[in-house]
Design a protein around this motif. Structure first.
Motif, PDB file in Angstrom:
ATOM      1  N   UNK A 102       0.822  -1.208   0.000  1.00 11.98           N
ATOM      2  CA  UNK A 102       0.000   0.000   0.000  1.00 11.98           C
ATOM      3  C   UNK A 102       0.862   1.268   0.000  1.00 11.98           C
ATOM      4  N   UNK A 103       1.978   1.242   0.719  1.00 15.45           N
ATOM      5  CA  UNK A 103       2.847   2.419   0.743  1.00 15.45           C
ATOM      6  C   UNK A 103       3.418   2.722  -0.633  1.00 15.45           C
ATOM      7  N   UNK A 106      -6.710  -2.321   0.373  1.00 19.12           N
ATOM      8  CA  UNK A 106      -6.087  -3.551   0.836  1.00 19.12           C
ATOM      9  C   UNK A 106      -4.923  -3.186   1.754  1.00 19.12           C
ATOM     10  N   UNK A 107      -4.995  -3.567   3.002  1.00 20.63           N
ATOM     11  CA  UNK A 107      -3.921  -3.277   3.949  1.00 20.63           C
ATOM     12  C   UNK A 107      -2.927  -4.423   4.086  1.00 20.63           C
ATOM     13  N   UNK A 108      -3.209  -5.550   3.462  1.00 23.56           N
ATOM     14  CA  UNK A 108      -2.352  -6.728   3.598  1.00 23.56           C
ATOM     15  C   UNK A 108      -1.766  -7.123   2.253  1.00 23.56           C
TER      16      UNK A 108
END
Length: 92
Positions: free
Chosen positions: A4-5, A37-39
């Motif tokens: 995500x970054x 989506x954080x994963x």
């Protein structure tokens, strides 16, 4: 994108440059989305249009151009895991 970054960095620092360079290749940007989506991997979706017959060829030409390289200067290209073209047909 790798995560995500990386997607955020791309969108905040490089995407606006594409808005100026893509029209030179007859590619018009309609909308841009980042996957929620954080994963793990985080995809960026760009909805684009053109009056040309072969968007795949235009995209390839753009991604091999100096304009694209200039847009992406300073971005770690290893953070891009895959670029995929999906041709859509509008029905409504």
């Amino acid at each position: 994108m790798k995560d995500k970054n990386s997607a955020k960095e791309y969108l905040l620092n490089h995407w606006n440059k594409h808005l100026k360079s893509l029209p030179k290749f007859n590619i018009n940007v309609e909308k841009v989305f980042m996957e929620n989506n954080d994963n793990g991997n985080c995809r960026v979706f760009a909805i684009v249009s053109t009056n040309e017959d072969n968007l795949d060829a235009l995209n390839k030409e753009y991604m091999e151009s100096q304009s694209f390289l200039d847009d992406m200067k300073g971005f770690n290209m290893e953070n891009i895991l895959k670029v995929e073209d999906v041709n859509l047909t509008e029905y409504l």
